[in-house]
Design a protein around this motif. Structure first.
Motif, PDB file in Angstrom:
ATOM      1  N   GLY A 207      30.745  69.600  57.311  1.00 20.00           N
ATOM      2  CA  GLY A 207      29.755  70.595  57.328  1.00 20.00           C
ATOM      3  C   GLY A 207      29.903  72.143  56.589  1.00 20.00           C
ATOM      4  O   GLY A 207      29.078  73.004  56.195  1.00 20.00           O
ATOM      5  N   ALA A 208      31.314  72.292  56.556  1.00 21.16           N
ATOM      6  CA  ALA A 208      31.666  73.762  55.897  1.00 21.16           C
ATOM      7  C   ALA A 208      31.384  73.997  54.713  1.00 21.16           C
ATOM      8  O   ALA A 208      30.936  75.074  54.198  1.00 21.16           O
ATOM      9  N   PHE A 209      31.838  73.063  53.669  1.00 16.69           N
ATOM     10  CA  PHE A 209      31.601  73.247  52.540  1.00 16.69           C
ATOM     11  C   PHE A 209      30.234  73.219  52.001  1.00 16.69           C
ATOM     12  O   PHE A 209      29.926  73.985  51.325  1.00 16.69           O
ATOM     13  N   THR A 210      29.329  72.538  52.678  1.00 16.15           N
ATOM     14  CA  THR A 210      28.058  72.330  52.510  1.00 16.15           C
ATOM     15  C   THR A 210      27.329  73.796  52.538  1.00 16.15           C
ATOM     16  O   THR A 210      26.459  74.283  52.130  1.00 16.15           O
ATOM     17  N   ALA A 211      27.749  74.281  53.940  1.00 11.99           N
ATOM     18  CA  ALA A 211      27.185  75.436  54.355  1.00 11.99           C
ATOM     19  C   ALA A 211      27.570  76.830  53.377  1.00 11.99           C
ATOM     20  O   ALA A 211      26.916  77.605  53.041  1.00 11.99           O
ATOM     21  N   SER A 212      28.857  76.570  52.722  1.00 13.73           N
ATOM     22  CA  SER A 212      29.127  77.429  51.838  1.00 13.73           C
ATOM     23  C   SER A 212      28.285  77.572  50.339  1.00 13.73           C
ATOM     24  O   SER A 212      28.268  78.559  49.916  1.00 13.73           O
ATOM     25  N   LEU A 213      27.531  76.332  50.221  1.00 13.40           N
ATOM     26  CA  LEU A 213      26.741  76.383  48.937  1.00 13.40           C
ATOM     27  C   LEU A 213      25.391  76.881  49.239  1.00 13.40           C
ATOM     28  O   LEU A 213      24.796  76.964  48.322  1.00 13.40           O
ATOM     29  N   ASN A 214      25.032  77.153  50.506  1.00 19.25           N
ATOM     30  CA  ASN A 214      23.817  77.840  50.743  1.00 19.25           C
ATOM     31  C   ASN A 214      23.494  79.051  49.792  1.00 19.25           C
ATOM     32  O   ASN A 214      22.365  79.502  49.516  1.00 19.25           O
ATOM     33  N   TRP A 215      24.784  79.737  49.534  1.00 15.54           N
ATOM     34  CA  TRP A 215      24.562  81.168  48.936  1.00 15.54           C
ATOM     35  C   TRP A 215      23.890  81.091  47.616  1.00 15.54           C
ATOM     36  O   TRP A 215      23.125  81.577  47.150  1.00 15.54           O
ATOM     37  N   TYR A 216      24.559  79.795  46.914  1.00 16.37           N
ATOM     38  CA  TYR A 216      24.158  79.315  45.509  1.00 16.37           C
ATOM     39  C   TYR A 216      22.754  78.977  45.527  1.00 16.37           C
ATOM     40  O   TYR A 216      21.588  79.239  44.670  1.00 16.37           O
ATOM     41  N   ARG A 217      22.394  78.231  46.582  1.00 14.90           N
ATOM     42  CA  ARG A 217      21.115  77.360  46.710  1.00 14.90           C
ATOM     43  C   ARG A 217      19.828  78.523  47.046  1.00 14.90           C
ATOM     44  O   ARG A 217      18.870  78.181  46.860  1.00 14.90           O
ATOM     45  N   SER A 218      20.361  79.609  47.541  1.00 13.70           N
ATOM     46  CA  SER A 218      19.387  80.556  48.109  1.00 13.70           C
ATOM     47  C   SER A 218      18.848  81.329  46.679  1.00 13.70           C
ATOM     48  O   SER A 218      18.061  82.012  46.732  1.00 13.70           O
ATOM     49  N   GLY A 219      19.452  81.114  45.666  1.00 13.56           N
ATOM     50  CA  GLY A 219      19.295  81.827  44.331  1.00 13.56           C
ATOM     51  C   GLY A 219      19.872  83.351  44.145  1.00 13.56           C
ATOM     52  O   GLY A 219      19.544  83.920  43.438  1.00 13.56           O
ATOM     53  N   SER A 220      20.873  83.537  44.976  1.00 11.66           N
ATOM     54  CA  SER A 220      21.472  84.607  45.210  1.00 11.66           C
ATOM     55  C   SER A 220      22.909  84.923  44.217  1.00 11.66           C
ATOM     56  O   SER A 220      23.355  85.869  44.108  1.00 11.66           O
ATOM     57  N   SER A 221      23.151  84.063  43.500  1.00  8.03           N
ATOM     58  CA  SER A 221      24.195  83.955  42.803  1.00  8.03           C
ATOM     59  C   SER A 221      24.018  84.393  41.472  1.00  8.03           C
ATOM     60  O   SER A 221      22.874  84.714  41.077  1.00  8.03           O
ATOM     61  N   SER A 222      25.074  84.718  40.571  1.00  9.06           N
ATOM     62  CA  SER A 222      25.128  85.431  39.279  1.00  9.06           C
ATOM     63  C   SER A 222      24.008  84.975  38.309  1.00  9.06           C
ATOM     64  O   SER A 222      23.618  85.522  37.360  1.00  9.06           O
ATOM     65  N   LEU A 223      24.152  83.478  38.143  1.00  6.63           N
ATOM     66  CA  LEU A 223      23.488  82.793  37.286  1.00  6.63           C
ATOM     67  C   LEU A 223      21.943  83.154  37.181  1.00  6.63           C
ATOM     68  O   LEU A 223      21.228  83.409  36.151  1.00  6.63           O
ATOM     69  N   PRO A 224      21.299  82.613  38.404  1.00  8.47           N
ATOM     70  CA  PRO A 224      19.759  82.963  38.580  1.00  8.47           C
ATOM     71  C   PRO A 224      19.436  84.319  38.273  1.00  8.47           C
ATOM     72  O   PRO A 224      18.366  84.590  37.936  1.00  8.47           O
ATOM     73  N   VAL A 225      20.166  85.201  39.033  1.00  7.93           N
ATOM     74  CA  VAL A 225      19.911  86.727  38.682  1.00  7.93           C
ATOM     75  C   VAL A 225      20.056  87.044  37.156  1.00  7.93           C
ATOM     76  O   VAL A 225      18.983  87.922  36.846  1.00  7.93           O
ATOM     77  N   ALA A 226      21.032  86.566  36.441  1.00  5.05           N
ATOM     78  CA  ALA A 226      20.884  86.932  34.951  1.00  5.05           C
ATOM     79  C   ALA A 226      19.808  86.214  34.388  1.00  5.05           C
ATOM     80  O   ALA A 226      19.155  87.018  33.356  1.00  5.05           O
TER      81      ALA A 226
END
Length: 306
Positions: free
Chosen positions: A212-231
């Motif tokens: 469950g730890a790796f999947t939980a870490s992906l929630n940052w990206y899945r929330s749209g908060s990472s650099s790519l969707p912001v750009a």
């Protein structure tokens, strides 16, 4: 002749482990040490509080150093929330809850990778709580066109991959897969490789390989908060430019970072007016691990009397 610092396992009691509850009642794990003005350090991906294992001893003589695991990472809770509960705004709220729970009125915030984005969000949401920002290779909105350029877009393949359930199916709970995947980023993004070596990577894999730890870490990206969707949003004009961040800031830029190369620092003054920039030619993406001395100097410059 200088010697490498002794590696102290992240589970060792000498780090001073604590837990508290955020405003929503979810458990936050942190370590803490030192005396003086508060310095709160926010980790990256792939990472955890232990990203700052080399920085903390350098600051403990002059500061109260607090190293939290962000929501969904390390020893902190991984609640079953909609992905918005792991967004930049939600993580910033967790940081403010940590300050409240510890009775810290104001702090210097340190961050790199996702931690820099969260630190900047805290400074936007509650500038009165932030003495200053010490950041490693922060995502610069002005660099959005460079990020999306065909010759660089491929560096961000992992952010697309993290949107897929396939990422969890292939990697989550599988230590060998976690080691291979995270080890790729350490080798590719890192400049000074010694502090990113086997002992540190093994500790990181131990944390991320828990089911469950790796999947939980992906929630940052899945929330749209990472650099790519912001750009992408900025390129489309979907959101107005954010106002400048008014708190003092010091930036340490690792010029050997293939993800955010030196050109990505151009125009940073629009977000961080008056920031002080230090460029390190042989440092990559993992600034707190690769350049703890230089980052400590940046933090000290923001402390009272610095």
């Amino acid at each position: 002749m200088s010697t490498a610092p002794v590696f102290v396992d992240p589970e060792d009691e000498s780090w001073g482990h604590h837990t508290l509850r955020d405003a929503e009642g979810h458990r936050v794990h942190l370590t803490r040490g030192g005396t003086g003005p508060a310095v709160v350090c926010l980790h990256g991906w792939p990472g955890g509080w232990f990203d700052y294992r080399l920085l903390r001893p350098l600051l403990e003589p002059v500061a109260d150093v607090v190293l939290p695991d962000l929501r969904g990472f390390g020893g902190s809770d991984r609640p079953a929330l909609p992905v918005a509960g792991y967004s930049r705004a939600a993580q910033a709220a967790v940081v403010l809850a940590v300050l409240d729970a510890l009775g810290i009125e104001r702090a210097v915030l340190v961050g790199y990778d996702i931690g820099s984005s969260i630190a900047i969000q805290v400074a936007r949401d509650a500038p009165d709580r932030v003495v200053g920002l010490a950041l490693g290779n922060p995502m610069n909105p002005a660099a959005g066109p460079l990020l999306l350029a065909p010759e660089h877009r491929g560096e961000f393949w992992y952010q697309d991959f993290h949107q897929l359930e396939l990422a969890s199916a292939l990697i989550d709970g599988e230590p060998r897969a976690v080691a291979a995947y995270l080890g790729h980023f350490y080798r590719h993004w890192g400049g000074r490789q010694e502090p990113l070596g086997p002992a540190h990577l093994a500790a990181l894999v131990r944390a991320y390989a828990e089911p469950g730890a790796f999947t939980a870490s992906l929630n940052w990206y899945r929330s749209g908060s990472s650099s790519l969707p912001v750009a992408v949003a900025a390129a489309r004009g979907d959101a107005p430019p954010a106002p400048p961040v008014g708190v003092p800031s010091a930036v340490v830029w690792g010029a050997a970072d293939p993800l955010f190369p030196p050109a990505f620092s151009e125009g940073l003054e629009a977000m961080l007016p008056g920031h002080r920039l230090t460029v390190l030619e042989d440092v990559g993406h993992f600034v707190p691990l690769e350049a703890p001395g230089e980052l400590a100097a940046a933090v000290r410059s923001l402390l009272p009397g610095g």
